[in-house]
Scaffold this active site. Structure first.
Site, PDB file in Angstrom:
ATOM      1  N   ARG A   8       0.818  -1.208   0.000  1.00 46.41           N
ATOM      2  CA  ARG A   8       0.000   0.000   0.000  1.00 46.41           C
ATOM      3  C   ARG A   8       0.856   1.265   0.000  1.00 46.41           C
ATOM      4  O   ARG A   8       0.545   2.233  -0.712  1.00 46.41           O
ATOM      5  CB  ARG A   8      -0.917  -0.007   1.232  1.00 46.41           C
ATOM      6  CG  ARG A   8      -1.927   1.124   1.283  1.00 46.41           C
ATOM      7  CD  ARG A   8      -3.014   0.931   0.255  1.00 46.41           C
ATOM      8  NE  ARG A   8      -2.742   1.607  -1.007  1.00 46.41           N
ATOM      9  CZ  ARG A   8      -3.231   1.207  -2.169  1.00 46.41           C
ATOM     10  NH1 ARG A   8      -3.999   0.144  -2.261  1.00 46.41           N
ATOM     11  NH2 ARG A   8      -2.957   1.872  -3.277  1.00 46.41           N
TER      12      ARG A   8
ATOM     13  N   LYS B   6       1.678  25.164  -3.790  1.00 49.03           N
ATOM     14  CA  LYS B   6       0.434  24.544  -3.324  1.00 49.03           C
ATOM     15  C   LYS B   6       0.625  23.022  -3.277  1.00 49.03           C
ATOM     16  O   LYS B   6       0.122  22.280  -4.127  1.00 49.03           O
ATOM     17  CB  LYS B   6      -0.730  24.941  -4.223  1.00 49.03           C
ATOM     18  CG  LYS B   6      -1.049  26.436  -4.139  1.00 49.03           C
ATOM     19  CD  LYS B   6      -2.170  26.832  -5.072  1.00 49.03           C
ATOM     20  CE  LYS B   6      -2.455  28.326  -4.972  1.00 49.03           C
ATOM     21  NZ  LYS B   6      -3.518  28.768  -5.892  1.00 49.03           N
TER      22      LYS B   6
ATOM     23  N   GLU C  69       3.520  40.404  -7.960  1.00 52.78           N
ATOM     24  CA  GLU C  69       2.187  40.115  -8.478  1.00 52.78           C
ATOM     25  C   GLU C  69       1.468  41.424  -8.780  1.00 52.78           C
ATOM     26  O   GLU C  69       1.395  42.313  -7.928  1.00 52.78           O
ATOM     27  CB  GLU C  69       1.400  39.318  -7.439  1.00 52.78           C
ATOM     28  CG  GLU C  69      -0.037  39.031  -7.847  1.00 52.78           C
ATOM     29  CD  GLU C  69      -0.825  38.387  -6.723  1.00 52.78           C
ATOM     30  OE1 GLU C  69      -0.760  37.152  -6.606  1.00 52.78           O
ATOM     31  OE2 GLU C  69      -1.488  39.122  -5.957  1.00 52.78           O
TER      32      GLU C  69
ATOM     33  N   ASP D 295      -1.697  38.409 -12.439  1.00 55.35           N
ATOM     34  CA  ASP D 295      -2.658  37.614 -11.702  1.00 55.35           C
ATOM     35  C   ASP D 295      -4.074  37.746 -12.236  1.00 55.35           C
ATOM     36  O   ASP D 295      -4.631  38.849 -12.303  1.00 55.35           O
ATOM     37  CB  ASP D 295      -2.628  38.029 -10.223  1.00 55.35           C
ATOM     38  CG  ASP D 295      -3.511  37.157  -9.365  1.00 55.35           C
ATOM     39  OD1 ASP D 295      -3.430  35.920  -9.500  1.00 55.35           O
ATOM     40  OD2 ASP D 295      -4.283  37.706  -8.554  1.00 55.35           O
TER      41      ASP D 295
END
Length: 282
Positions: free
Chosen positions: A103, A138, A198, A219
């Site tokens: 697993r 992220k 940004e 952005d």
């Protein structure tokens, strides 16, 4: 198969911690009760869907940790695009060890191959435009190095590895600092070489560049606004489109002329690849 090495990542510690999480204090009580200690199993890991492979050397590390004499034969390489039904690895070792590690090995290969596969789909979607796909921060805590390895296997380039390797001045930094120019001025004064800024409005571009930005993150701009921004920048610094990028929109974004496109969903939302491990008596 050669030992898996990755800067900043300890595969032995990762494997040990993952197995410890799964085995707990008592170990694999099912295999210990059901499988004779001397029993052996041979098996094949294969994919049930078309994927880009990532993580096979780590899968071997799981099996080898529990059976140092296991025979693992990789049939494909990380980064390779394969069809559904393709065998990925043959394994022959002690049955208890193979079943205990199964697993953990599969979870790792499924997760990393899922990221690599989604990444390759985005890379293919912008082929020929000249735009370069980037990943983001992220990532699942503790797995950043691995997940960013998987995006490289899918054909992307890594963006910042962490908060330490470049300044990225975002909207909240700008708000607290008192404006784009003020925030960039402070980063320049701190001696930071790479300053990514940004911007979400065209009128922020000139002050950012004048203050010393070395890279502009555009952005959530639609393609028409991106083209306008790229024209204003005129090659003085790299431009990066970011925010809300999807597989069905990335081509139009790339055709705006941006240098880079960053996509958080590569690591944040990639589904696990459908990969299995089928054992048979050796």
């Amino acid at each position: 198969m050669t030992r898996f090495t990755l800067d900043g990542f300890d595969p032995d510690a990762f494997v040990a911690a993952t197995l410890a999480e799964d085995c707990g204090q008592a170990g694999d009580i099912t295999s210990a009760a059901v499988i004779p200690a001397e029993a052996r199993f041979a098996g094949v890991m294969d994919t049930r869907e078309a994927i880009v492979v990532a993580g096979l050397p780590l899968a071997e590390a799981f099996f080898r940790t529990l059976d140092p004499e296991v025979r693992c034969t990789a049939l494909v390489a990380d980064g390779e695009k394969v069809r559904a039904g393709t065998p990925l690895m043959r394994i022959d070792g002690l049955a208890r060890a193979m079943l205990t590690a199964e697993r953990s090995a599969l979870n790792t290969v499924q997760h990393l191959s899922g990221i690599a596969t989604l990444t390759r789909a985005h890379v293919d979607a912008i082929a020929g435009t000249g735009a370069i796909l980037l990943d983001t921060r992220k990532t699942i805590p503790g797995l950043r190095r691995l997940e960013k390895y998987a995006t490289r296997m899918g054909g992307a380039q890594n963006h910042r590895m962490g908060l330490w390797d470049a300044a990225m001045i975002k909207d909240n930094h700008v708000a607290v600092a008192g404006g784009v120019a003020a925030a960039v001025d402070r980063a320049v004064a701190a001696g930071i070489a790479r300053i990514i800024v940004e911007v979400d409005r065209i009128d922020q571009i000139a002050p950012a560049l004048a203050a010393g930005a070395t890279h502009l993150l555009l952005d959530n701009m639609p393609p028409a606004m991106l083209r306008e921004a790229v024209g204003i920048v005129d090659g003085r610094v790299p431009t990066e489109a970011s925010g809300g990028v999807r597989l069905d929109t990335i081509r139009a974004i790339a055709e705006s002329g941006v240098t880079y496109i960053s996509v958080g969903r590569l690591t944040q939302s990639a589904p696990a690849a459908d990969i299995g491990l089928d054992f048979a008596l050796a």
